[in-house]
Design a protein around this motif. Structure first.
Motif, PDB file in Angstrom:
ATOM      1  N   SER A 189       0.828  -1.208   0.000  1.00 25.29           N
ATOM      2  CA  SER A 189       0.000   0.000   0.000  1.00 25.29           C
ATOM      3  C   SER A 189       0.863   1.259   0.000  1.00 25.29           C
ATOM      4  O   SER A 189       0.514   2.257  -0.636  1.00 25.29           O
ATOM      5  CB  SER A 189      -0.938   0.003   1.210  1.00 25.29           C
ATOM      6  OG  SER A 189      -0.190   0.001   2.406  1.00 25.29           O
ATOM      7  N   ALA A 243      -2.491  13.339   2.080  1.00 26.51           N
ATOM      8  CA  ALA A 243      -3.840  13.317   2.647  1.00 26.51           C
ATOM      9  C   ALA A 243      -4.857  13.232   1.518  1.00 26.51           C
ATOM     10  O   ALA A 243      -4.686  13.828   0.455  1.00 26.51           O
ATOM     11  CB  ALA A 243      -4.062  14.585   3.469  1.00 26.51           C
ATOM     12  N   ARG A 244      -5.923  12.468   1.748  1.00 24.81           N
ATOM     13  CA  ARG A 244      -6.962  12.313   0.728  1.00 24.81           C
ATOM     14  C   ARG A 244      -7.943  13.473   0.810  1.00 24.81           C
ATOM     15  O   ARG A 244      -8.190  14.027   1.884  1.00 24.81           O
ATOM     16  CB  ARG A 244      -7.690  10.993   0.932  1.00 24.81           C
ATOM     17  CG  ARG A 244      -6.825   9.791   0.669  1.00 24.81           C
ATOM     18  CD  ARG A 244      -7.672   8.541   0.652  1.00 24.81           C
ATOM     19  NE  ARG A 244      -6.907   7.430   0.135  1.00 24.81           N
ATOM     20  CZ  ARG A 244      -6.641   6.337   0.812  1.00 24.81           C
ATOM     21  NH1 ARG A 244      -7.069   6.212   2.042  1.00 24.81           N
ATOM     22  NH2 ARG A 244      -5.940   5.379   0.264  1.00 24.81           N
ATOM     23  N   SER A 245      -8.530  13.780  -0.346  1.00 26.28           N
ATOM     24  CA  SER A 245      -9.525  14.856  -0.375  1.00 26.28           C
ATOM     25  C   SER A 245     -10.829  14.355   0.244  1.00 26.28           C
ATOM     26  O   SER A 245     -11.034  13.155   0.453  1.00 26.28           O
ATOM     27  CB  SER A 245      -9.754  15.310  -1.814  1.00 26.28           C
ATOM     28  OG  SER A 245     -10.372  14.270  -2.548  1.00 26.28           O
ATOM     29  N   ALA A 246     -11.742  15.274   0.497  1.00 21.95           N
ATOM     30  CA  ALA A 246     -13.027  14.917   1.107  1.00 21.95           C
ATOM     31  C   ALA A 246     -13.836  14.032   0.166  1.00 21.95           C
ATOM     32  O   ALA A 246     -14.514  13.091   0.590  1.00 21.95           O
ATOM     33  CB  ALA A 246     -13.797  16.179   1.465  1.00 21.95           C
ATOM     34  N   GLU A 284     -12.671  11.958  -2.193  1.00 21.82           N
ATOM     35  CA  GLU A 284     -12.072  10.635  -2.247  1.00 21.82           C
ATOM     36  C   GLU A 284     -12.378   9.840  -0.983  1.00 21.82           C
ATOM     37  O   GLU A 284     -12.708   8.649  -1.037  1.00 21.82           O
ATOM     38  CB  GLU A 284     -10.562  10.755  -2.441  1.00 21.82           C
ATOM     39  CG  GLU A 284      -9.868   9.434  -2.631  1.00 21.82           C
ATOM     40  CD  GLU A 284      -8.373   9.590  -2.849  1.00 21.82           C
ATOM     41  OE1 GLU A 284      -7.727   8.571  -3.072  1.00 21.82           O
ATOM     42  OE2 GLU A 284      -7.865  10.727  -2.776  1.00 21.82           O
ATOM     43  N   THR A 285     -12.317  10.473   0.163  1.00 20.96           N
ATOM     44  CA  THR A 285     -12.633   9.810   1.422  1.00 20.96           C
ATOM     45  C   THR A 285     -14.084   9.362   1.445  1.00 20.96           C
ATOM     46  O   THR A 285     -14.411   8.252   1.881  1.00 20.96           O
ATOM     47  CB  THR A 285     -12.350  10.754   2.608  1.00 20.96           C
ATOM     48  OG1 THR A 285     -11.000  11.200   2.508  1.00 20.96           O
ATOM     49  CG2 THR A 285     -12.552  10.068   3.931  1.00 20.96           C
ATOM     50  N   SER A 286     -14.995  10.204   0.949  1.00 19.53           N
ATOM     51  CA  SER A 286     -16.415   9.869   0.906  1.00 19.53           C
ATOM     52  C   SER A 286     -16.673   8.673  -0.004  1.00 19.53           C
ATOM     53  O   SER A 286     -17.436   7.770   0.343  1.00 19.53           O
ATOM     54  CB  SER A 286     -17.216  11.077   0.425  1.00 19.53           C
ATOM     55  OG  SER A 286     -18.551  10.730   0.204  1.00 19.53           O
ATOM     56  N   LEU A 333     -14.550   6.282  -0.851  1.00 21.92           N
ATOM     57  CA  LEU A 333     -13.992   5.086  -0.245  1.00 21.92           C
ATOM     58  C   LEU A 333     -14.845   4.596   0.920  1.00 21.92           C
ATOM     59  O   LEU A 333     -15.002   3.380   1.126  1.00 21.92           O
ATOM     60  CB  LEU A 333     -12.556   5.345   0.214  1.00 21.92           C
ATOM     61  CG  LEU A 333     -11.536   5.516  -0.911  1.00 21.92           C
ATOM     62  CD1 LEU A 333     -10.187   5.911  -0.346  1.00 21.92           C
ATOM     63  CD2 LEU A 333     -11.421   4.255  -1.730  1.00 21.92           C
ATOM     64  N   ASP A 334     -15.430   5.515   1.684  1.00 24.56           N
ATOM     65  CA  ASP A 334     -16.305   5.116   2.792  1.00 24.56           C
ATOM     66  C   ASP A 334     -17.579   4.461   2.275  1.00 24.56           C
ATOM     67  O   ASP A 334     -18.060   3.485   2.844  1.00 24.56           O
ATOM     68  CB  ASP A 334     -16.650   6.318   3.666  1.00 24.56           C
ATOM     69  CG  ASP A 334     -15.457   6.791   4.492  1.00 24.56           C
ATOM     70  OD1 ASP A 334     -14.502   6.000   4.654  1.00 24.56           O
ATOM     71  OD2 ASP A 334     -15.478   7.960   4.951  1.00 24.56           O
ATOM     72  N   ARG A 335     -18.149   5.000   1.199  1.00 23.16           N
ATOM     73  CA  ARG A 335     -19.371   4.424   0.634  1.00 23.16           C
ATOM     74  C   ARG A 335     -19.111   3.067  -0.004  1.00 23.16           C
ATOM     75  O   ARG A 335     -19.969   2.198   0.017  1.00 23.16           O
ATOM     76  CB  ARG A 335     -19.963   5.369  -0.405  1.00 23.16           C
ATOM     77  CG  ARG A 335     -20.578   6.588   0.201  1.00 23.16           C
ATOM     78  CD  ARG A 335     -21.184   7.463  -0.854  1.00 23.16           C
ATOM     79  NE  ARG A 335     -21.655   8.717  -0.276  1.00 23.16           N
ATOM     80  CZ  ARG A 335     -22.212   9.676  -0.962  1.00 23.16           C
ATOM     81  NH1 ARG A 335     -22.358   9.556  -2.268  1.00 23.16           N
ATOM     82  NH2 ARG A 335     -22.613  10.771  -0.368  1.00 23.16           N
TER      83      ARG A 335
END
Length: 136
Positions: free
Chosen positions: A66, A79-82, A84-86, A88-90
């Motif tokens: 990774s 750091a990931r953007s908001a 991208e984070t959203s 990946l969470d979904r």
């Protein structure tokens, strides 16, 4: 006309023959391309302290898969953007054995229908008999 042709022929001949000359201003000192100077052999410095690697130990310059992927894609652990984070969470985490269970009989698939099957199974051609149907 023949006079000009004769003069041109003499000029070209004189130019070509001048390359064969061995004296005059063309004879100069040139370096000898066959005289090769030998270089001193390489020597290992006396304070060269390397420890051989332990058998089975991970290489110190390589990280985990990774970390290597993050380095290749983003140039390091950024750091990931908001957004991208959203995403990946979904998406959630993938099942560990997903690749081996895709062809399983209990795996749910989507039936694409007879038309898709016919398109995939159609023989290749030059397209001379092709038709486009635009629904109205």
């Amino acid at each position: 006309m023949t006079k000009h042709r004769t003069l041109a022929l003499l000029a070209v001949s004189a130019t070509m023959l001048s390359a064969c000359g061995g004296g005059g201003f063309l004879n100069r000192d040139r370096p000898d391309e066959f005289a090769v100077q030998r270089q001193a052999p390489l020597v290992v410095p006396p304070d060269f302290n390397l420890v051989p690697p332990a058998p089975g130990a991970p290489r110190p310059s390589e990280g985990t898969a990774s970390e290597q992927a993050l380095e290749a894609l983003f140039g390091g652990p950024a750091a990931r953007s908001a957004v991208e984070t959203s995403v990946l969470d979904r998406a959630g985490a993938a099942a560990p054995g997903i690749r081996s269970s895709v062809g399983d009989a209990e795996t749910n698939t989507v039936a694409k229908g007879r038309v898709t099957r016919d398109i995939i199974a159609a023989p290749e051609g030059d397209g001379a008999g092709a038709q486009a149907v635009i629904p109205g």
